[in-house]
Design a protein around this motif. Structure first.
Motif, PDB file in Angstrom:
ATOM      1  N   HIS A  64     106.198  23.233 -80.013  1.00 59.67           N
ATOM      2  CA  HIS A  64     106.997  23.739 -78.894  1.00 59.67           C
ATOM      3  C   HIS A  64     107.326  22.625 -77.905  1.00 59.67           C
ATOM      4  CE1 HIS A  64     105.813  28.236 -79.538  1.00 59.67           C
ATOM      5  NE2 HIS A  64     106.654  27.779 -80.434  1.00 59.67           N
ATOM      6  N   ASP A 123     100.188  22.911 -85.133  1.00 57.51           N
ATOM      7  CA  ASP A 123     100.894  22.537 -83.904  1.00 57.51           C
ATOM      8  C   ASP A 123     101.437  23.743 -83.155  1.00 57.51           C
ATOM      9  OD1 ASP A 123     102.921  23.116 -85.711  1.00 57.51           O
ATOM     10  OD2 ASP A 123     103.353  21.010 -86.098  1.00 57.51           O
ATOM     11  N   ASP A 124     100.820  24.899 -83.340  1.00 60.21           N
ATOM     12  CA  ASP A 124     101.207  26.106 -82.597  1.00 60.21           C
ATOM     13  C   ASP A 124     100.531  26.080 -81.214  1.00 60.21           C
ATOM     14  OD1 ASP A 124     102.269  28.586 -82.065  1.00 60.21           O
ATOM     15  OD2 ASP A 124     101.081  29.677 -83.537  1.00 60.21           O
ATOM     16  N   MET A 152     106.587  16.474 -88.258  1.00 57.89           N
ATOM     17  CA  MET A 152     105.758  17.675 -88.081  1.00 57.89           C
ATOM     18  C   MET A 152     106.125  18.735 -89.112  1.00 57.89           C
ATOM     19  SD  MET A 152     105.010  18.482 -84.120  1.00 57.89           S
ATOM     20  CE  MET A 152     106.605  18.026 -83.525  1.00 57.89           C
ATOM     21  N   ILE A 153     107.412  18.826 -89.424  1.00 55.53           N
ATOM     22  CA  ILE A 153     107.849  19.796 -90.421  1.00 55.53           C
ATOM     23  C   ILE A 153     107.491  19.290 -91.816  1.00 55.53           C
ATOM     24  CG2 ILE A 153     109.916  20.763 -91.497  1.00 55.53           C
ATOM     25  CD1 ILE A 153     111.034  20.988 -88.615  1.00 55.53           C
ATOM     26  N   LYS A 186     104.142  20.003 -93.234  1.00 59.45           N
ATOM     27  CA  LYS A 186     103.817  21.371 -93.656  1.00 59.45           C
ATOM     28  C   LYS A 186     104.594  21.809 -94.889  1.00 59.45           C
ATOM     29  CE  LYS A 186     104.244  22.449 -89.326  1.00 59.45           C
ATOM     30  NZ  LYS A 186     104.296  23.073 -88.012  1.00 59.45           N
ATOM     31  N   VAL A 214     114.190  22.900 -92.305  1.00 68.20           N
ATOM     32  CA  VAL A 214     113.810  22.511 -90.938  1.00 68.20           C
ATOM     33  C   VAL A 214     113.592  23.764 -90.086  1.00 68.20           C
ATOM     34  CG1 VAL A 214     114.628  21.393 -88.827  1.00 68.20           C
ATOM     35  CG2 VAL A 214     114.886  20.239 -91.026  1.00 68.20           C
ATOM     36  N   GLN A 245     110.121  25.021 -88.401  1.00 62.65           N
ATOM     37  CA  GLN A 245     109.952  25.298 -86.969  1.00 62.65           C
ATOM     38  C   GLN A 245     109.394  26.700 -86.747  1.00 62.65           C
ATOM     39  OE1 GLN A 245     113.392  24.581 -84.520  1.00 62.65           O
ATOM     40  NE2 GLN A 245     113.871  22.699 -85.564  1.00 62.65           N
ATOM     41  N   ALA A 246     109.897  27.660 -87.501  1.00 59.20           N
ATOM     42  CA  ALA A 246     109.426  29.043 -87.339  1.00 59.20           C
ATOM     43  C   ALA A 246     107.953  29.140 -87.716  1.00 59.20           C
ATOM     44  CB  ALA A 246     110.256  29.983 -88.195  1.00 59.20           C
ATOM     45  N   ALA A 275     105.768  26.808 -87.572  1.00 61.46           N
ATOM     46  CA  ALA A 275     104.952  26.139 -86.552  1.00 61.46           C
ATOM     47  C   ALA A 275     104.625  27.097 -85.416  1.00 61.46           C
ATOM     48  CB  ALA A 275     105.684  24.927 -86.004  1.00 61.46           C
ATOM     49  N   SER A 276     105.484  28.072 -85.227  1.00 65.58           N
ATOM     50  CA  SER A 276     105.259  29.027 -84.145  1.00 65.58           C
ATOM     51  C   SER A 276     104.573  30.284 -84.640  1.00 65.58           C
ATOM     52  CB  SER A 276     106.592  29.397 -83.502  1.00 65.58           C
ATOM     53  OG  SER A 276     107.197  28.245 -82.990  1.00 65.58           O
ATOM     54  N   GLY A 277     104.067  30.226 -85.841  1.00 64.97           N
ATOM     55  CA  GLY A 277     103.310  31.362 -86.339  1.00 64.97           C
ATOM     56  C   GLY A 277     104.154  32.448 -86.981  1.00 64.97           C
ATOM     57  N   ASN A 278     105.441  32.162 -87.205  1.00 63.28           N
ATOM     58  CA  ASN A 278     106.312  33.148 -87.842  1.00 63.28           C
ATOM     59  C   ASN A 278     106.557  32.712 -89.290  1.00 63.28           C
ATOM     60  OD1 ASN A 278     108.205  34.934 -88.659  1.00 63.28           O
ATOM     61  ND2 ASN A 278     109.753  34.392 -87.136  1.00 63.28           N
ATOM     62  N   PRO A 279     105.943  33.387 -90.263  1.00 66.39           N
ATOM     63  CA  PRO A 279     105.989  32.879 -91.628  1.00 66.39           C
ATOM     64  C   PRO A 279     107.221  33.282 -92.422  1.00 66.39           C
ATOM     65  CG  PRO A 279     104.524  34.752 -91.496  1.00 66.39           C
ATOM     66  CD  PRO A 279     105.105  34.563 -90.131  1.00 66.39           C
ATOM     67  N   GLU A 280     108.254  33.786 -91.762  1.00 65.04           N
ATOM     68  CA  GLU A 280     109.455  34.197 -92.488  1.00 65.04           C
ATOM     69  C   GLU A 280     110.314  32.987 -92.842  1.00 65.04           C
ATOM     70  OE1 GLU A 280     110.908  37.480 -93.403  1.00 65.04           O
ATOM     71  OE2 GLU A 280     108.741  37.636 -93.443  1.00 65.04           O
TER      72      GLU A 280
END
Lengths: 335, 229
Positions: A89, A310-311, B44-45, B48, B199, B203-204, B206-211
């Protein structure tokens, strides 16, 4: 008999409890300070994530600081909480979408939330459900309820999201899909109360945020709720469960917190790297949470660097104080 | 139980290497190079993701086994050859993906549902439709293959919309080139869409959204297959 004054105050009345000096921080005289004072270095676990200069966070209803931390004690428990914006973020200019709040009234009431990244303003949603769940829980206790009815408190949290969504959209009301699109968020909420027998805990959750009972002496993290994904599954579960959608049966747990145990509430930004707690992340936190750290130190620890994790990370911890559990054992020194 | 080292997305680029792709060999090479350069610029991407590149014609050639692209010296190259056996492609994935997922888990990772980006410029040359439809069905059947992938299918050149729709796991994951579109431009657009999708998905996650997030390709070059059939 509970003595509200800590031993190092020698029973002097009217004096506010003072925490002992943090043993991790050396006591320096003025001459030493300039020579020895160094910034805290990042805690690196295994391979580090890349270092990045944060981008400004996009506004999501309000300013959401990169880091929040705090802590205090009641006569019966000591609380520490920290929440840090995730590296991803920071890099991509999104705000911290986690939130955590705690208030002390007839009980200590806690809430931790993790805004779903797919929602437009989930940082706002996370903050609002913490406020609403805590507010409703305190209202129930003030009204004389023996225990918080969590379905009522989570319904109040969902209702505040619908109310905010209607205001944002400029409509009289917002339906489930509209509110989800704006504010979807997980929630773990609970109360910590002193009873005659010790510390009793009551928790509920919606979504994949977690709660654990940590026994620092053994380094064991006992999850309070089921795992995010069934360990037998080949893949991680892609289902997102979040408010304002209320589950048919709310996950709840009630238990006593014993001497030498620490209650932890956290988002998956902490829970995912923790895993089952038997790796280096578990070892780090089991050791560092043996006694309550300073809030700033907790935030620093939580901001550890480990590749692929990295969350946003949020952790709220509660330690029973000696008198609350009727023993000095397992309680940090000086308390 | 071992420590969790991370949560990874296995991604497979499955590219048609049949003779008809020879006209756009340069675009294929450039597309893979661009994909690698972009991912290296997003460490970062990239950390993962695990990426594999498979070329298929009469059989499957592994151009890049499932890898961490940050540690690859150069992007793989495809080789133009043979016919267009979808059966070869899906039979290979049917054996490969469960093994790859098991390997990642044995290394201490948790694994998101894999994603396959399937690119073809023509109709399958398999003798019967069921020769490729059977392995494809078993591949995406989550009871048969617990690590069943999502398949994003892109048809360029002579690929039929109905066929591409039958390959993709969701209607919104199937795209065909607009009639008369330049094949080379379409291949370039495929790689842009693939890169943007990886990408965005990274990013999704990384925010905990596995879709999985599928970025729609430029409508000047591609349409949803469902809108064409």
């Amino acid at each position: 008999m509970w003595n509200p004054l800590p031993p190092w105050l020698g029973g002097r009345k009217g004096t506010h409890p003072v925490a002992p000096a943090d043993p991790a921080c050396p006591q320096l005289d003025e001459a030493d300070i300039a020579l020895t004072l160094q910034p805290w270095s990042t805690v690196v676990i295994d391979r580090p994530s890349p270092e990045v200069e944060p981008s400004p966070p996009a506004p999501e209803g309000a300013y959401h600081s990169d880091v929040e931390c705090g802590g205090w004690s009641t006569p019966y428990v000591t609380l520490r909480v920290a929440s840090v914006r995730g590296l991803s973020h920071r890099y991509y200019g999104k705000p911290r979408q986690d939130a955590a709040q705690a208030m002390a009234g007839d009980a200590v009431v806690l809430a931790v939330a993790d805004g779903v990244s797919g929602a437009e303003s989930s940082a706002w949603g996370a903050r609002r459900v913490c406020e609403a769940a805590i507010g409703d829980a305190l209202r129930q206790l003030r009204a004389g309820e023996a225990a918080v009815d969590w379905p009522t408190a989570t319904s109040a949290a969902a209702a505040i999201l619908h109310q905010d969504a209607a205001m944002w959209l400029g409509t009289g009301e917002a339906d489930q899909a509209q509110t989800e699109r704006l504010f979807a968020t997980t929630l773990v909420a609970g109360t910590v109360r002193h009873t005659g027998e010790g510390i009793s805990v009551s928790l509920c959750r919606v979504g994949d945020s977690g709660a654990w009972i940590l026994t620092p002496a053994t380094g064991h993290f006992q999850p309070v709720f089921g795992p995010k994904s069934d360990p037998g599954n080949a893949l991680v579960d892609g289902t997102v469960r979040a408010l304002p959608r209320l589950p048919q049966t709310l996950e709840q747990a009630a238990f006593s917190l014993g001497p030498g145990e620490v209650l932890l509430l956290g988002t998956d930004g902490f829970g995912d790297p923790l895993g089952e707690g038997d790796g280096p992340v578990g070892a780090l936190f089991a050791k560092q949470l043996a006694t309550p750290p300073t809030p700033l130190w907790l935030a620093h620890l939580l901001d550890f660097s480990r590749e692929t994790f990295d969350d946003d990370r949020t952790l709220l911890a509660v330690w029973p104080r000696a008198a609350a559990v009727g023993t000095e054992e397992g309680v940090h020194s000086g308390r | 139980m071992p420590d969790v080292r991370g949560i990874l997305l296995p991604a497979y680029v499955v590219a048609d290497e049949s003779g008809s792709m020879s006209a756009c060999y340069q675009e294929l090479t450039d597309g893979l190079t661009s994909l690698f350069e972009t991912l290296r610029g997003e460490p970062m991407i990239a950390a993962k993701l695990r990426l594999a590149v498979l070329g298929f014609s009469d059989d499957v050639e592994v151009r890049l086994p499932l890898s961490d692209v940050r540690y690859e010296e150069r992007p793989p190259t495809l080789s133009i050859r043979g016919a267009t056996s979808y059966a070869a492609a899906f039979s290979d994935l049917l054996g490969r993906i469960p093994v790859d997922v098991a390997m990642l888990k044995a290394d201490g990772y948790k694994v998101h549902r894999p994603v396959v980006f399937f690119l073809s410029d023509g109709q399958p040359t398999d003798r019967r439709d069921r020769d490729w439809q059977d392995p494809r069905s078993r591949l995406v059947d989550r009871d048969h293959t617990p690590a069943a992938p999502n398949i994003v299918a892109i048809g360029a050149g002579g690929a039929d919309a109905q066929t591409i729709l039958a390959v993709a796991t969701r209607p919104e994951f199937g795209f065909v080139a607009v009639p008369g579109a330049d094949l080379g431009r379409a291949i370039s657009e495929f790689f842009q869409m693939l890169t943007a999708s990886l990408v965005a998905t990274g990013q999704a996650m990384a925010s905990g959204n596995p879709e999985i997030v599928v970025r729609k390709p430029d409508p000047e070059h591609f349409r949803l297959a469902i809108d064409v059939v």
